[in-house]
Motif scaffolding. Structure first.
Motif, PDB file in Angstrom:
ATOM      1  N   ALA A   2       0.799  -1.217   0.000  1.00  8.32           N
ATOM      2  CA  ALA A   2       0.000   0.000   0.000  1.00  8.32           C
ATOM      3  C   ALA A   2       0.836   1.273   0.000  1.00  8.32           C
ATOM      4  O   ALA A   2       0.386   2.313  -0.467  1.00  8.32           O
ATOM      5  CB  ALA A   2      -0.929   0.004   1.218  1.00  8.32           C
ATOM      6  N   ALA A   3       2.078   1.215   0.522  1.00  7.72           N
ATOM      7  CA  ALA A   3       2.868   2.439   0.727  1.00  7.72           C
ATOM      8  C   ALA A   3       3.592   2.835  -0.554  1.00  7.72           C
ATOM      9  O   ALA A   3       4.825   2.802  -0.642  1.00  7.72           O
ATOM     10  CB  ALA A   3       3.849   2.236   1.869  1.00  7.72           C
ATOM     11  N   ILE A   4       2.827   3.218  -1.564  1.00  7.23           N
ATOM     12  CA  ILE A   4       3.445   3.576  -2.848  1.00  7.23           C
ATOM     13  C   ILE A   4       4.231   4.887  -2.745  1.00  7.23           C
ATOM     14  O   ILE A   4       5.196   5.107  -3.460  1.00  7.23           O
ATOM     15  CB  ILE A   4       2.374   3.660  -3.958  1.00  7.23           C
ATOM     16  N   LYS A   5       3.810   5.763  -1.819  1.00  8.36           N
ATOM     17  CA  LYS A   5       4.538   7.020  -1.637  1.00  8.36           C
ATOM     18  C   LYS A   5       5.970   6.729  -1.172  1.00  8.36           C
ATOM     19  O   LYS A   5       6.924   7.386  -1.615  1.00  8.36           O
ATOM     20  CB  LYS A   5       3.828   7.898  -0.620  1.00  8.36           C
ATOM     21  N   ASN A   6       6.141   5.739  -0.312  1.00  9.17           N
ATOM     22  CA  ASN A   6       7.480   5.366   0.153  1.00  9.17           C
ATOM     23  C   ASN A   6       8.321   4.829  -1.006  1.00  9.17           C
ATOM     24  O   ASN A   6       9.515   5.097  -1.104  1.00  9.17           O
ATOM     25  CB  ASN A   6       7.377   4.323   1.259  1.00  9.17           C
ATOM     26  N   LEU A   7       7.685   4.062  -1.903  1.00  7.69           N
ATOM     27  CA  LEU A   7       8.382   3.554  -3.081  1.00  7.69           C
ATOM     28  C   LEU A   7       8.911   4.707  -3.921  1.00  7.69           C
ATOM     29  O   LEU A   7      10.070   4.720  -4.338  1.00  7.69           O
ATOM     30  CB  LEU A   7       7.444   2.680  -3.917  1.00  7.69           C
ATOM     31  N   VAL A   8       8.029   5.705  -4.161  1.00  9.67           N
ATOM     32  CA  VAL A   8       8.363   6.820  -5.044  1.00  9.67           C
ATOM     33  C   VAL A   8       9.403   7.747  -4.417  1.00  9.67           C
ATOM     34  O   VAL A   8      10.372   8.152  -5.065  1.00  9.67           O
ATOM     35  CB  VAL A   8       7.091   7.607  -5.412  1.00  9.67           C
ATOM     36  N   ASN A  37      11.377   7.301  -1.555  1.00 11.37           N
ATOM     37  CA  ASN A  37      12.535   6.768  -0.848  1.00 11.37           C
ATOM     38  C   ASN A  37      13.222   5.626  -1.594  1.00 11.37           C
ATOM     39  O   ASN A  37      14.407   5.691  -1.892  1.00 11.37           O
ATOM     40  CB  ASN A  37      12.130   6.297   0.557  1.00 11.37           C
ATOM     41  N   GLN A  38      12.470   4.578  -1.924  1.00 10.89           N
ATOM     42  CA  GLN A  38      13.097   3.385  -2.479  1.00 10.89           C
ATOM     43  C   GLN A  38      13.695   3.625  -3.867  1.00 10.89           C
ATOM     44  O   GLN A  38      14.860   3.278  -4.126  1.00 10.89           O
ATOM     45  CB  GLN A  38      12.081   2.237  -2.534  1.00 10.89           C
TER      46      GLN A  38
END
Length: 593
Positions: free
Chosen positions: A376-382, A384-385
């Motif tokens: 669900a944490a797509i914002k973290n993908l975009v 940070n990751q």
């Protein structure tokens, strides 16, 4: 011999050669080159870089080394910038920004405005330079205090990685209270080992927080852990209390200082300064420069000896040939510039081709990561990751190709030197008993732009000045990595909606990566252009100096012939004496260097 002793020996040889030249060949092209070498020996510094995670007491340790309470310290993370500390009786600071501007301050107090708790954009700052009146720094030692290696700020960790390969000694500050975390292990494996584990000193802070009966056992545990990670046997891990060390220095408390563990660590740092591998590299470079200078002086002595035995007619012909060279120099400079344009284009083509492949692989990797992302944490993908992946791969590309680009530039510098040497020797032949006419010199191009090959010994004219030395010491700076503008719906997103978002996310990520690769390619092109321009300017400067030297030698001999005052035998004796001295200098540095 120690590093300092070796430097002093080379310096004395260079000074002696310069004194002899002033008395025998005052017009020698190598007088300025020898002066430059002596100045470089005097300005040479030894860099100690302190690295480690946040809250491990690096700044407190730096204060202890300085014997001054200068760097901000506390229980919370403080250092937020790279701080370069050099010696200076006048204490001041300068903030060097990424946009090339520099802010000057006549106080060190400005550091309190650049801590981790302060409201400023640390990404704008490359480093802060401090001049401090400290005994340690008087011996040309430079200290570098860094933010924590676990700091995810793009530019701060980038600059840490850029300074790291150029440090003579790297002191890794760990902690006895939380020994070798996963992030520290990653940094040791990916950065310290790559740049030479022999230059690293491992210390573990907070010895004052450990029970005395547990200290030996805990120290041994950390040592074993480090040996497993590095794959080498550690001579020693240095347990330390940076707090007691700085208090001992400030209060002049010898007992507290002894308990802090600092004296043993300071002895090891001094030992590294005197015998470190980087010191050996520097000595080798200084030695090669002196040897090449001596070779050029020997050529000039031979020229002067030949000139002293020639008739006034022969000398005038030689002098006319030199004058013609000066007259044709503009055309020769054009040939050189055209040659450099071709070489620059070749290097840029290779770099751009490599970056193009790199961009394709990076885009494929990012696309795969987005396709396979679940959760669900797509914002973290975009936010940070993906930026971390991109930055890591850019860093890998730089690690792989930086040295190769520099080697191409070094090869180009040698070819320029060799080309000028070849053309000069073909045109002006100062040989004993030669009766060739120089009234009709043929046009001999300096370079064959098609071949790019040269076989004459490098450095005969330039004396291994190292025209791109400053550029080669400059690192490639990573692109600013950020994914702002990539689409995401919310920090939490239903899995059934994620499939609809992914195509747009992939398309925008690809656009961002392509922009970064293109901008990085442009920056590298500018870097290469600056390097080739520097090669041109410095090579021509050295070559003109050689021409002036030959001109002066011939002028002197013609004056002596015209005035009929030359004592040829005495002149030849002085030249032979100088030749013997220079030969002994060269053989001496070859043996001991």
């Amino acid at each position: 011999m120690t590093y300092i002793d070796e430097k002093e020996r080379i310096r004395k040889l260079a000074e002696a050669a310069l004194t002899k030249l002033e008395g025998t060949l005052p017009g020698s092209s190598q007088m300025k080159v020898l002066t430059d070498l002596i100045e470089d020996l005097d300005e040479d510094s030894y860099t100690i870089m302190v690295v480690g995670e946040f809250k491990h007491g690096k700044s407190t340790f730096v204060n202890a080394l300085l014997g001054r309470d200068i760097m901000p310290r506390g229980v919370t993370p403080t250092t937020a910038t790279i701080n370069v500390i050099e010696y200076g009786k006048e204490e001041k600071a300068s903030v060097h920004k990424r946009n090339q501007t520099i802010e000057e301050f006549d106080t060190l107090d400005i550091l309190k405005n650049y801590t981790a708790d302060d409201d400023f954009d640390s990404d704008e700052i490359r480093h802060i330079k401090l001049t401090v009146d400290s005994t340690l720094l008087k011996n040309k030692v430079v200290l570098i205090d860094t933010p924590g290696v676990n700091d995810l700020s793009e530019q701060r960790s980038e600059v840490t990685h850029q300074f790291l390969p150029r440090a003579d000694v790297v002191l890794f500050m760990g902690s006895l209270t939380s020994p070798i975390k996963a992030s520290e292990e990653k940094f040791i494996r990916e950065r310290l080992i790559k740049n030479g584990i022999d230059r690293v000193i491992f210390a573990a802070n907070f010895m004052d927080s450990i029970d005395e009966e547990e200290l030996d056992e805990l120290t041994e545990f950390v040592e074993r852990r480090l040996e497993t990670i590095t794959g080498v046997h550690l001579n020693s891990l240095y347990p330390l209390s940076a707090l007691e060390a700085v208090e001992g220095k400030l209060e002049n408390d010898a007992e507290l200082l002894r308990y802090s563990g600092l004296p043993e660590l300071e002895e090891e740092i001094l030992r590294r300064i005197e015998s470190g591998s980087r010191g050996e590299e520097k000595i080798k470079n200084f030695t090669e420069r002196l040897v090449n200078i001596c070779e050029v002086i020997e050529d000039e002595i031979k020229t002067a000896s030949i000139a002293s035995s020639q008739t006034i007619t022969e000398l005038e012909l030689q002098f006319a040939a030199i004058q013609k060279w000066f007259g044709d120099l503009a055309a020769q400079e054009t040939d050189l510039q055209n040659y450099l344009y071709d070489r620059e284009a070749e290097i840029n083509f290779m770099v751009s081709k490599s970056l193009s492949h790199f961009g394709e692989r990076l885009n494929d990797d990012i696309e795969t990561r987005i396709h396979t992302f679940q959760g669900a944490a797509i914002k973290n993908l975009v936010e940070n990751q993906l930026p971390m992946v991109i930055k890591s791969q850019f860093t890998t590309w730089i690690d792989q190709y930086e040295d190769k680009i520099h080697q191409l530039l070094i090869k180009l510098e040698k070819e320029v030197s060799q080309g000028l040497t070849r053309s000069f020797n073909q045109s002006i032949q100062l040989q004993k008993n030669q009766r060739a006419s120089f009234n009709h010199l043929s046009t001999i191009p300096i370079f064959d732009a098609k071949s790019g090959n040269a076989h004459v010994k490098a450095g005969v004219i330039l004396g291994s000045v190292g025209s791109v030395a400053l550029l080669l010491g400059a690192p490639f700076f990573l692109p600013i990595v950020g994914m702002a503008g990539l689409p995401y719906i919310s920090e939490k997103i239903a899995e059934k909606q994620l499939a609809a978002v992914k195509p747009e996310l992939i398309m925008t990520a690809r656009q961002k990566v392509n922009e970064m690769v293109k901008d990085f390619d442009r920056q590298l092109s500018e870097y290469i252009k600056e390097a080739t321009n520097d090669i041109r300017d410095r090579s021509l400067e050295e070559f003109k100096r050689l021409l002036y030297s030959y001109e002066t030698i011939l002028n002197d001999e013609m004056d002596k012939h015209h005035n009929e005052t030359a004592d040829i035998k005495k002149r030849e004796s002085k030249l032979e004496e100088l030749k013997n001295i220079v030969t002994s200098y060269r053989s001496g540095v070859e043996i001991y260097g």
